[in-house]
Scaffold this motif. Sequence first.
Motif, PDB file in Angstrom:
ATOM      1  N   LEU A  39     -33.472 -16.420   7.797  1.00  0.00           N
ATOM      2  CA  LEU A  39     -34.779 -15.926   8.217  1.00  0.00           C
ATOM      3  C   LEU A  39     -34.607 -14.505   8.728  1.00  0.00           C
ATOM      4  O   LEU A  39     -33.771 -14.238   9.589  1.00  0.00           O
ATOM      5  CB  LEU A  39     -35.348 -16.808   9.335  1.00  0.00           C
ATOM      6  N   ASP A  40     -35.397 -13.571   8.196  1.00  0.00           N
ATOM      7  CA  ASP A  40     -35.376 -12.202   8.679  1.00  0.00           C
ATOM      8  C   ASP A  40     -36.146 -12.119   9.994  1.00  0.00           C
ATOM      9  O   ASP A  40     -37.250 -12.683  10.120  1.00  0.00           O
ATOM     10  CB  ASP A  40     -36.001 -11.260   7.652  1.00  0.00           C
ATOM     11  N   ALA A 108     -26.487  -8.593  10.920  1.00  0.00           N
ATOM     12  CA  ALA A 108     -27.290  -7.503  10.373  1.00  0.00           C
ATOM     13  C   ALA A 108     -27.599  -7.777   8.910  1.00  0.00           C
ATOM     14  O   ALA A 108     -26.799  -8.377   8.188  1.00  0.00           O
ATOM     15  CB  ALA A 108     -26.535  -6.185  10.504  1.00  0.00           C
ATOM     16  N   LYS A 109     -28.772  -7.343   8.453  1.00  0.00           N
ATOM     17  CA  LYS A 109     -29.083  -7.413   7.033  1.00  0.00           C
ATOM     18  C   LYS A 109     -28.213  -6.407   6.270  1.00  0.00           C
ATOM     19  O   LYS A 109     -27.737  -5.424   6.832  1.00  0.00           O
ATOM     20  CB  LYS A 109     -30.571  -7.133   6.799  1.00  0.00           C
ATOM     21  N   LEU A 159     -34.226  -5.917  10.796  1.00  0.00           N
ATOM     22  CA  LEU A 159     -32.855  -5.423  10.828  1.00  0.00           C
ATOM     23  C   LEU A 159     -31.843  -6.561  10.858  1.00  0.00           C
ATOM     24  O   LEU A 159     -30.703  -6.385  10.425  1.00  0.00           O
ATOM     25  CB  LEU A 159     -32.627  -4.528  12.049  1.00  0.00           C
ATOM     26  N   ASN A 160     -32.250  -7.696  11.402  1.00  0.00           N
ATOM     27  CA  ASN A 160     -31.347  -8.829  11.595  1.00  0.00           C
ATOM     28  C   ASN A 160     -31.829 -10.035  10.798  1.00  0.00           C
ATOM     29  O   ASN A 160     -33.015 -10.160  10.491  1.00  0.00           O
ATOM     30  CB  ASN A 160     -31.278  -9.218  13.079  1.00  0.00           C
ATOM     31  N   TYR A 285     -20.144  -5.353   8.879  1.00  0.00           N
ATOM     32  CA  TYR A 285     -21.220  -5.451   9.848  1.00  0.00           C
ATOM     33  C   TYR A 285     -22.211  -6.534   9.429  1.00  0.00           C
ATOM     34  O   TYR A 285     -22.746  -7.245  10.260  1.00  0.00           O
ATOM     35  CB  TYR A 285     -21.965  -4.114   9.962  1.00  0.00           C
ATOM     36  N   ALA A 286     -22.482  -6.614   8.125  1.00  0.00           N
ATOM     37  CA  ALA A 286     -23.448  -7.586   7.610  1.00  0.00           C
ATOM     38  C   ALA A 286     -22.687  -8.719   6.951  1.00  0.00           C
ATOM     39  O   ALA A 286     -21.915  -8.502   6.031  1.00  0.00           O
ATOM     40  CB  ALA A 286     -24.380  -6.917   6.606  1.00  0.00           C
ATOM     41  N   GLY A 287     -22.905  -9.953   7.439  1.00  0.00           N
ATOM     42  CA  GLY A 287     -21.975 -10.998   7.094  1.00  0.00           C
ATOM     43  C   GLY A 287     -22.440 -12.177   6.272  1.00  0.00           C
ATOM     44  O   GLY A 287     -21.623 -13.018   5.933  1.00  0.00           O
TER      45      GLY A 287
END
Length: 363
Positions: A39-40, A108-109, A159-160, A285-287
Amino acid sequence: MADFNRGVLADHQMQAMVNSGAITAEEPISDGQIQPASLDLRLGTHAYRVRASFLTGRDHPVERRLQDFTMHKIDLTNGAVLEKGCVYVVPLLEHLALAEDMSAAASAKSSIGRLDLLTRVITDYGVEFDRVPAGYVGPLYAEICPRSFSVVARTGQMLNQIIFRVGKTVMDDDELRKLHATSPIVSGEAVISDGLGFSVDLKPERGDLVGYRAKPHTGVIDLDKLGHYDPSDYWEELRTNEGRIILDPGAFYILVSQQSIVIPPNCAAEMAPYLAMVGEFRVHYAGFFDPGFGYSAAGGTGSRGVLEVRCHEAPFVLEHGQTVGRLVYEHMSEVPTQLYGTDIKSNYQGQGLKLSKHFKTPA
């Protein structure tokens, strides 16, 4: 609240959480926020400029810590610049009321990680970044620290992202080997040890472009502007015919995995945290990788993993084929109704070496 099978929740299960009130928001949640397995999360109306990054600890809500560390408050409704090197905390629009057997994890996206925009979710009474304990009831906050580029942020931007887990979700190595035998998850040999190992590609099949390094002094990036910025204004191209590069301390790089990666429909994956034994650098950073990433039936043949790399204290020689990280695969609770890919206009399906979607595609 509905009972869910063990695993990472799929899109329709997250919609059920919205319907039941386990996920609520100050503004209605849109269909576009719900991805195949995540979910953003959206920025709220204001940001707090704080003196330093913090975790609340078991005895404090975030609001109490903000009283201690806030320097000033910023209105995000019409957009505001978040300065490089500064730390901000932004209340998110979404709130959670998790069941006792459900936890959550954030990241992070992809586009945000590729901007070297460090952003992590924190919770009331939290002792870890990006982790929401089972049974948590309360608000969510994003801690944001732009590292390479100052950015324009505004209310509603995403952003997340967050995933929801019920029970033990991680596949052990035996399960991963069986999965690879029936539905290959990587091109070439599968290096499986506490997940799927992957290495860096510094010998491309065509040309000598192996990556990008962020320039130290650049303009601002508006996070709403897609395909807008000239890469040469923000990035230096990294080229080599030697199969190796030297990472500079403090510099940020975009590189790419040597292997193509596949996430089958009944799996999700998370890039494992950096291990100091690998070398003096941070690998991501984005996982999160959604079900369907790299999956041929979803248009993903040949999808590589893009690596967001920051070097630490000493210059470090990175060699072609050097192992730089691993993917931890997880069971899905159910197969999602939509997979990551062209049908939902996923930005990075079938990708190779690629900057974030904010930049024009090089000719």
